[in-house]
Design a protein around this motif. Structure first.
Motif, short mmCIF file in Angstrom:
data_model
loop_
_atom_site.label_atom_id
_atom_site.label_comp_id
_atom_site.label_asym_id
_atom_site.label_seq_id
_atom_site.Cartn_x
_atom_site.Cartn_y
_atom_site.Cartn_z
N LEU A 1 -1.44 -4.43 -0.90
CA LEU A 1 -2.00 -3.13 -1.23
C LEU A 1 -2.52 -2.45 0.03
CD1 LEU A 1 -2.46 -1.53 -3.89
CD2 LEU A 1 -4.79 -2.44 -3.91
N GLY A 2 -3.10 -3.22 0.93
CA GLY A 2 -3.60 -2.68 2.19
C GLY A 2 -2.49 -2.12 3.06
N ASP A 3 -1.33 -2.80 3.06
CA ASP A 3 -0.18 -2.31 3.84
C ASP A 3 0.26 -0.94 3.33
OD1 ASP A 3 -0.10 -4.66 5.33
OD2 ASP A 3 1.27 -5.64 3.92
N LEU A 4 0.30 -0.80 2.01
CA LEU A 4 0.74 0.47 1.42
C LEU A 4 -0.27 1.58 1.69
CD1 LEU A 4 2.10 -0.86 -2.00
CD2 LEU A 4 3.42 -0.23 0.02
N ALA B 1 4.05 5.60 -6.77
CA ALA B 1 2.86 5.84 -5.94
C ALA B 1 1.63 6.09 -6.80
CB ALA B 1 3.10 7.02 -5.01
N HIS B 2 1.82 6.79 -7.91
CA HIS B 2 0.69 7.08 -8.80
C HIS B 2 0.10 5.79 -9.37
CE1 HIS B 2 -1.79 8.56 -11.99
NE2 HIS B 2 -1.02 8.00 -12.90
N HIS B 3 0.96 4.85 -9.74
CA HIS B 3 0.45 3.61 -10.32
C HIS B 3 -0.26 2.73 -9.30
CE1 HIS B 3 1.11 2.62 -14.57
NE2 HIS B 3 1.89 3.68 -14.53
N ILE B 4 0.16 2.82 -8.06
CA ILE B 4 -0.49 2.01 -7.03
C ILE B 4 -1.84 2.60 -6.65
CG2 ILE B 4 -0.26 1.04 -4.71
CD1 ILE B 4 2.79 1.33 -5.04
N ASN C 1 -0.17 15.62 -3.84
CA ASN C 1 0.02 14.79 -2.65
C ASN C 1 0.94 13.59 -2.90
OD1 ASN C 1 -1.66 16.39 -1.12
ND2 ASN C 1 -3.49 15.19 -1.53
N LEU C 2 1.47 13.47 -4.11
CA LEU C 2 2.26 12.29 -4.44
C LEU C 2 3.61 12.24 -3.74
CD1 LEU C 2 1.49 11.81 -8.25
CD2 LEU C 2 0.94 10.22 -6.39
N LEU C 3 4.23 13.40 -3.51
CA LEU C 3 5.51 13.39 -2.81
C LEU C 3 5.36 12.84 -1.38
CD1 LEU C 3 7.08 16.79 -3.94
CD2 LEU C 3 7.87 14.48 -4.55
N LYS C 4 4.31 13.28 -0.70
CA LYS C 4 4.07 12.79 0.66
C LYS C 4 3.72 11.30 0.64
CE LYS C 4 1.75 15.37 3.56
NZ LYS C 4 0.63 16.05 4.30
N ALA C 5 2.92 10.88 -0.32
CA ALA C 5 2.55 9.46 -0.43
C ALA C 5 3.77 8.61 -0.75
CB ALA C 5 1.48 9.27 -1.50
N THR C 6 4.65 9.11 -1.60
CA THR C 6 5.87 8.38 -1.95
C THR C 6 6.76 8.18 -0.73
OG1 THR C 6 5.83 9.18 -4.24
CG2 THR C 6 7.95 8.43 -3.38
N ALA C 7 6.94 9.24 0.04
CA ALA C 7 7.76 9.13 1.26
C ALA C 7 7.17 8.11 2.23
CB ALA C 7 7.86 10.50 1.93
N ALA C 8 5.85 7.97 2.23
CA ALA C 8 5.19 7.05 3.17
C ALA C 8 5.34 5.59 2.76
CB ALA C 8 3.72 7.41 3.30
N ILE C 9 5.32 5.32 1.45
CA ILE C 9 5.37 3.91 1.01
C ILE C 9 6.79 3.37 0.86
CG2 ILE C 9 3.13 4.06 -0.14
CD1 ILE C 9 4.66 4.16 -2.81
N LYS C 10 7.77 4.24 0.75
CA LYS C 10 9.14 3.77 0.54
C LYS C 10 9.64 2.84 1.64
CE LYS C 10 12.32 6.54 -1.07
NZ LYS C 10 13.17 7.75 -1.30
N PRO C 11 9.42 3.15 2.94
CA PRO C 11 9.88 2.21 3.98
C PRO C 11 9.18 0.86 3.92
CG PRO C 11 9.43 4.39 4.91
CD PRO C 11 8.87 4.38 3.52
N VAL C 12 7.93 0.85 3.49
CA VAL C 12 7.18 -0.41 3.39
C VAL C 12 7.68 -1.24 2.21
CG1 VAL C 12 4.89 -1.45 3.16
CG2 VAL C 12 5.16 0.71 4.41
N MET C 13 7.95 -0.59 1.10
CA MET C 13 8.36 -1.30 -0.12
C MET C 13 9.82 -1.73 -0.07
SD MET C 13 6.37 0.80 -3.13
CE MET C 13 7.04 -0.30 -4.39
#
Length: 360
Positions: free
Chosen positions: A27-30, A293-296, A304-316
């Motif tokens: 969770l911290g990584d995301l 992203a919303h569930h996490i 802000n969810l579109l920007k957050a989604t783009a950020a977590i996709k490479p990590v996931m």
């Protein structure tokens, strides 16, 4: 393959139910991957979307009243019902306290968003919180959870029809009776859904709900049944279909994992959902399709969810699930295939022929 993993593959941009016991990210990584500003709600932006939706709803009512034609009313129902759904999403942000940093403002706008569309704000907020705390837990999830094969075989025919063929009209029933296998009403402060400390929240929202119901009853008495059908029932049913369609599709897909017992963790459950593309209405209903992203992170405002989604996709990586196929195709497949999960196994899915093995 080591003893900690079982097979993993993709099926139409969704992952198989076979997961590793320990995810390759935390969770911290995301959270570290997401720009900090994504977690900061803006009162100005949030109020803009709320008042924008209200303005569109009012304009549609004015147009419908002006034409007052049965040739126009079906079009009006679809448009207005979609806006009811958009207004619900604003209240959804309020329920997660992501509308603003002020609880009083969140609860005020939450009631103003939800009461007119017959949603008991606090009652729904609390049960929805239970869903988010237990997503993809077979024992504890609150909504759209699967039954086991043996339970399905014993299920009465009328329950099968309601659960698997009329589910797009399920929401009003859920408010009064909760999901199958669970007890409690969203209007009763003594329901198992609620803590004693939440009593007055539940009563407040129930009073608002009944006040709206009384207004509709008065309007029907004054102006007739057709007034109710033309100006409220039609849009309301479209709203219910949208609500059930979206929530069903974000949690019902062949291959998405469900967990039993101690195999479940918050993060595993949170990523056991899938993003959807709703095409032209993505922006209208506030990008609610960005569901992973919303569930996490529940405290990220919808804008802000579109920007957050783009950020977590490479990590996931491959653990991020998104479907770009037409919504009607996903709906048809999930409705036909997703009826039950195996009786045994700590990690299971709706895929009937999947060789799901228990993680040791």
């Amino acid at each position: 393959m080591n003893s900690n993993t079982i097979s993993f593959n993709n099926h139409q941009n969704t992952a198989s139910p076979d997961e590793v016991t320990t995810l390759p990210f935390s969770l911290g990584d995301l959270k570290a991957a997401i720009p900090p500003e994504c977690f900061q709600p803006s009162v100005v932006k949030s109020l803009f979307y709320f008042f924008r939706d209200i303005a569109i709803i009012a304009s549609l009512y004015a147009v419908a009243h002006h034409f007052d034609s049965w040739l126009f009313f079906p079009i009006f129902w679809v448009m207005q019902g979609t806006m009811f759904w958009a207004l619900f999403v604003v209240g959804h942000d309020c329920g997660h306290q992501s509308f603003s940093k002020y609880k009083w403002l969140n609860d005020l706008v939450g009631h103003l968003s939800h009461s007119p569309i017959l949603v008991p704000y606090h009652g729904w907020r609390i049960s929805h919180r239970t869903h988010h705390k237990n997503t993809a837990s077979l024992e504890n999830d609150e909504s759209w959870y699967p039954v086991s094969e043996s339970e399905y075989r014993k299920m009465p025919l009328e329950q099968k029809i309601g659960r698997h063929y009329l589910f797009l009209l399920a929401y009003p029933v859920y408010l009064f009776k909760r999901s199958p296998g669970k007890e409690g009403s969203h209007f009763n402060p003594n329901s198992p859904l609620f803590k004693p400390s939440e009593k007055w929240d539940v009563i407040t929202s129930a009073v608002c709900w009944w006040a709206m119901a009384a207004f509709l009853a008065f309007g029907t008495y004054e102006w007739g049944l057709m007034w109710f059908v033309k100006y409220y029932l039609g849009p309301y049913l479209v709203f219910v279909v949208w609500l059930d369609l979206v929530t069903f599709l974000h949690h019902t897909e062949p291959g998405i994992p469900w967990y039993r017992g101690d195999e479940w963790t918050f993060l595993k459950g949170a990523i056991s959902t899938i993003d959807r593309d709703y095409g032209l209405i993505n922006h209208i209903h506030h990008d609610i399709g960005t569901h992973v992203a919303h569930h996490i992170f529940l405290n990220i405002p919808h804008y802000n969810l579109l920007k957050a989604t783009a950020a977590i996709k490479p990590v996931m990586g491959e653990y991020f699930r998104k479907s770009d196929e037409p919504i009607w195709k996903s709906l048809w497949r999930s409705a036909i295939e997703c009826h039950y999960v195996p009786d045994e196994g700590k990690v299971v899915s709706y895929t009937y022929d999947a060789k799901v093995k228990e993680i040791k």
